[in-house]
Design an enzyme around this catalytic site. Structure first.
Site, PDB file in Angstrom:
ATOM      1  N   ARG A  35       0.647  -1.034  -0.191  1.00 35.84           N
ATOM      2  CA  ARG A  35      -0.130  -0.061  -0.461  1.00 35.84           C
ATOM      3  C   ARG A  35       0.971   1.400  -0.368  1.00 35.84           C
ATOM      4  O   ARG A  35       0.469   2.215  -0.554  1.00 35.84           O
ATOM      5  CB  ARG A  35      -0.614  -0.162   1.598  1.00 35.84           C
ATOM      6  CG  ARG A  35      -2.047  -0.729   0.796  1.00 35.84           C
ATOM      7  CD  ARG A  35      -3.016  -1.138   2.484  1.00 35.84           C
ATOM      8  NE  ARG A  35      -3.702  -1.761   2.019  1.00 35.84           N
ATOM      9  CZ  ARG A  35      -4.902  -2.482   3.105  1.00 35.84           C
ATOM     10  NH1 ARG A  35      -4.411  -2.011   3.947  1.00 35.84           N
ATOM     11  NH2 ARG A  35      -5.360  -3.374   2.356  1.00 35.84           N
ATOM     12  N   LYS A 218     -17.890 -17.632   2.179  1.00 35.33           N
ATOM     13  CA  LYS A 218     -18.943 -17.577   2.695  1.00 35.33           C
ATOM     14  C   LYS A 218     -19.253 -16.597   1.319  1.00 35.33           C
ATOM     15  O   LYS A 218     -19.219 -16.505   0.646  1.00 35.33           O
ATOM     16  CB  LYS A 218     -19.726 -16.794   3.507  1.00 35.33           C
ATOM     17  CG  LYS A 218     -19.090 -16.973   4.790  1.00 35.33           C
ATOM     18  CD  LYS A 218     -19.143 -16.281   6.084  1.00 35.33           C
ATOM     19  CE  LYS A 218     -19.281 -16.342   7.511  1.00 35.33           C
ATOM     20  NZ  LYS A 218     -19.285 -15.778   8.435  1.00 35.33           N
ATOM     21  N   GLY A 374      -8.744  -8.817  -0.780  1.00 35.41           N
ATOM     22  CA  GLY A 374      -6.917  -9.286  -0.225  1.00 35.41           C
ATOM     23  C   GLY A 374      -6.721 -10.408  -0.243  1.00 35.41           C
ATOM     24  O   GLY A 374      -5.958 -10.587  -0.753  1.00 35.41           O
ATOM     25  N   GLY A 397     -13.737  -4.024  -0.026  1.00 33.45           N
ATOM     26  CA  GLY A 397     -14.840  -4.057  -0.451  1.00 33.45           C
ATOM     27  C   GLY A 397     -14.934  -2.745  -1.459  1.00 33.45           C
ATOM     28  O   GLY A 397     -15.978  -3.108  -1.905  1.00 33.45           O
TER      29      GLY A 397
HETATM   30  P1  AMP Z   1     -13.453 -14.559   2.396  1.00 34.83           P
HETATM   31  O1  AMP Z   1     -12.529 -13.194   3.498  1.00 34.83           O
HETATM   32  O2  AMP Z   1     -14.759 -15.132   2.150  1.00 34.83           O
HETATM   33  O3  AMP Z   1     -13.081 -13.817   0.509  1.00 34.83           O
HETATM   34  O4  AMP Z   1     -12.399 -16.347   2.631  1.00 34.83           O
HETATM   35  C1  AMP Z   1     -11.661 -16.215   2.588  1.00 34.83           C
HETATM   36  C2  AMP Z   1     -10.942 -17.268   2.961  1.00 34.83           C
HETATM   37  O5  AMP Z   1     -11.879 -18.665   3.247  1.00 34.83           O
HETATM   38  C3  AMP Z   1      -9.665 -17.984   3.885  1.00 34.83           C
HETATM   39  O6  AMP Z   1      -9.424 -17.606   4.348  1.00 34.83           O
HETATM   40  C4  AMP Z   1      -9.350 -19.370   3.334  1.00 34.83           C
HETATM   41  O7  AMP Z   1      -8.870 -20.931   4.486  1.00 34.83           O
HETATM   42  C5  AMP Z   1     -10.812 -19.374   3.819  1.00 34.83           C
HETATM   43  N1  AMP Z   1     -11.356 -20.664   2.548  1.00 34.83           N
HETATM   44  C6  AMP Z   1     -11.258 -21.262   1.567  1.00 34.83           C
HETATM   45  N2  AMP Z   1     -12.261 -22.455   1.176  1.00 34.83           N
HETATM   46  C7  AMP Z   1     -12.327 -22.636   2.525  1.00 34.83           C
HETATM   47  C8  AMP Z   1     -12.813 -24.531   2.803  1.00 34.83           C
HETATM   48  N3  AMP Z   1     -13.250 -24.651   2.227  1.00 34.83           N
HETATM   49  N4  AMP Z   1     -13.209 -24.657   3.585  1.00 34.83           N
HETATM   50  C9  AMP Z   1     -12.784 -23.433   4.487  1.00 34.83           C
HETATM   51  N5  AMP Z   1     -12.398 -22.054   4.363  1.00 34.83           N
HETATM   52  C10 AMP Z   1     -11.936 -21.148   2.896  1.00 34.83           C
END
Ligand code: AMP
Length: 415
Positions: A35, A218, A374, A397
């Site tokens: 950054r 998610k 990120g 975001g």
């Molecule tokens: P987000 O903050 O929703 O963009 O998610 C990013 C996070 O999703 C990362 O830290 C990954 O480790 C996690 N992630 C990706 N695939 C999986 C999975 N199959 N099970 C659990 N966590 C996951």
């Protein structure tokens, strides 16, 4: 709106909103200076013109209180090194008038973390949204926010916003401050201009096929952008943890995999929408399942909808990775946000790596590829591929909101 490229900063004091919200280790040392490096073209142009700099940023979430864990004094030396010049520091961003007035051309002043004051974010503190007095408190805080922004503005002749990471927030330093400068004295910095251009490349004049890859943990946090992209893309890859919400929604067995049980209907609706809109929706068919959430867990390859009890899907399987590659490599526009597995564990990076490498191939074949958010940025950095995609966005975001088609307050304020 003025343009930074043809603006002459000679003899001017420029207050620049940068995003110096860099990650620090427990000793206060920067672990990733992307950054700071990102802001350098803007800052160097101002200094080279013979202007002086007043730098302002937030760091972390001190929630309107002084908390030295988030003090920008910790990065003063790094900023000085990056700019190749001394950086003065004011430990209170509301008491910088004198230091700003004394600045000579070529000099740099860094203000303490703006978020040590609640006025920066403009949210009332210590009062619940349900409290009947909340609206009045909010109104009062908005007035205080204006005064706060006015004080910041009083330090300078010209305002530059180069903090894309916070461009989706209507904060004092990202938007409100712009009201105190006339049109010829406020502008976007080079980084912001590049980010806005990258989003334009994705949203306007799309070269097809257009493939969006959305991953992460998610579906709930990405639903706005997924629904929006559905109207634009040819291929939509949904991967990472959300795979299992889709698998369960369709009657699959997902063992201990991460799942959002309250989003099963939503998952079915996304599948339906994709069909109706003729979008090629690609979901994981097989996965790398682990017997615990750790890098050293035992693993098996199994169908994403038939995971044994006690096992959890942590990465995309080989068949899935091939399907991802088949969609990505011939694409001409690509957007990637969110990893395909728990890439932080070295043994579960294969899915994210396959995506990153396929994007690089497509880019070599002339595609425009934008990687943002990120974790996907951390992925391309981890694989050493950040320089091999068209554009790596600094915004999480902000990028998603821009791609959803929302107007970013930080951009609108200076335009
Ligand atoms: P987000 O903050 O929703 O963009 O998610 C990013 C996070 O999703 C990362 O830290 C990954 O480790 C996690 N992630 C990706 N695939 C999986 C999975 N199959 N099970 C659990 N966590 C996951």
């Amino acid at each position: 709106m003025a343009k930074i490229d043809n603006y002459n900063f000679a003899g001017k004091k420029a207050i620049v909103r940068v995003d110096f919200n860099v990650p620090l280790d427990e000793n206060g040392h920067i672990t990733d200076d992307t950054r700071i490096r990102g802001a350098l073209p803007t800052l160097k142009k101002i200094l080279a013109d013979g202007g002086s700099l007043i730098l302002m940023s937030h760091m972390g979430k001190p929630k309107g209180k002084v908390n030295m864990k988030y003090s920008l004094s910790q990065i003063r030396e790094d900023v000085a090194k990056a700019l190749g010049t001394d950086v003065k520091f004011v430990p209170d961003c509301m008491k910088a008038a004198e230091a700003a007035a004394e600045l000579k051309p070529g000099e740099v002043l860094l203000l303490e973390n703006l978020r040590f004051y609640p006025e920066e974010e403009g949210k009332p503190v210590g009062i619940d949204k349900e409290d009947p007095a909340y609206d009045a408190a909010k109104k009062e805080m908005k007035e205080r926010q204006k005064e706060f922004a006015k004080t910041l503005a009083s330090y300078a002749d010209v305002y530059v916003n180069d903090a894309f990471g916070t461009a989706h927030r209507k904060h004092a330093s990202t938007a409100v401050i712009a009201d105190y400068f006339d049109n010829d004295s406020k502008m976007l910095g080079f980084l912001m201009e590049k980010e806005v251009q990258a989003v334009d490349n994705i949203l306007k004049d799309i070269k097809r096929p257009f493939t969006a890859i959305m991953g992460g943990s998610k579906v709930s946090t990405k639903i706005g952008i997924i629904e929006n992209l559905m109207n634009k893309v040819d291929n939509l890859i949904l991967c990472g943890g959300m795979t299992y919400t889709f698998a369960k929604a369709q009657g699959g067995k997902i063992g201990q995999s991460i799942v959002e049980d309250d989003k099963l209907d939503l998952a079915l609706d996304i599948i339906k929408q994709a069909k109706e809109k003729g979008v090629n929706l690609i979901l994981g068919t097989d996965c790398v399942a682990a017997d615990s959430f750790s890098n050293d867990a035992k693993t098996i390859i199994c169908p994403a909808n038939d995971i044994p009890d006690g096992w959890e899907g942590l990465d995309a399987g080989p068949e899935t990775r091939k399907a991802f590659e088949a969609a990505i490599i011939p694409s001409k526009t690509i957007l990637w946000n969110g990893p395909a597995g728990v890439f932080e564990f070295d043994n579960f990076t294969a899915g994210s790596r396959a995506i990153a490498e396929a994007i690089v191939k497509a880019t070599e074949n002339g595609a425009f590829s934008l990687v943002g958010g990120g974790d996907s940025v951390a992925c391309v950095n981890k694989f050493g591929l950040a320089d091999s995609v068209s554009y790596v966005s600094t915004g999480g975001g902000a990028l998603l909101e821009a791609i959803e088609g929302k107007t970013l307050p930080g951009v609108a304020a200076v335009q």
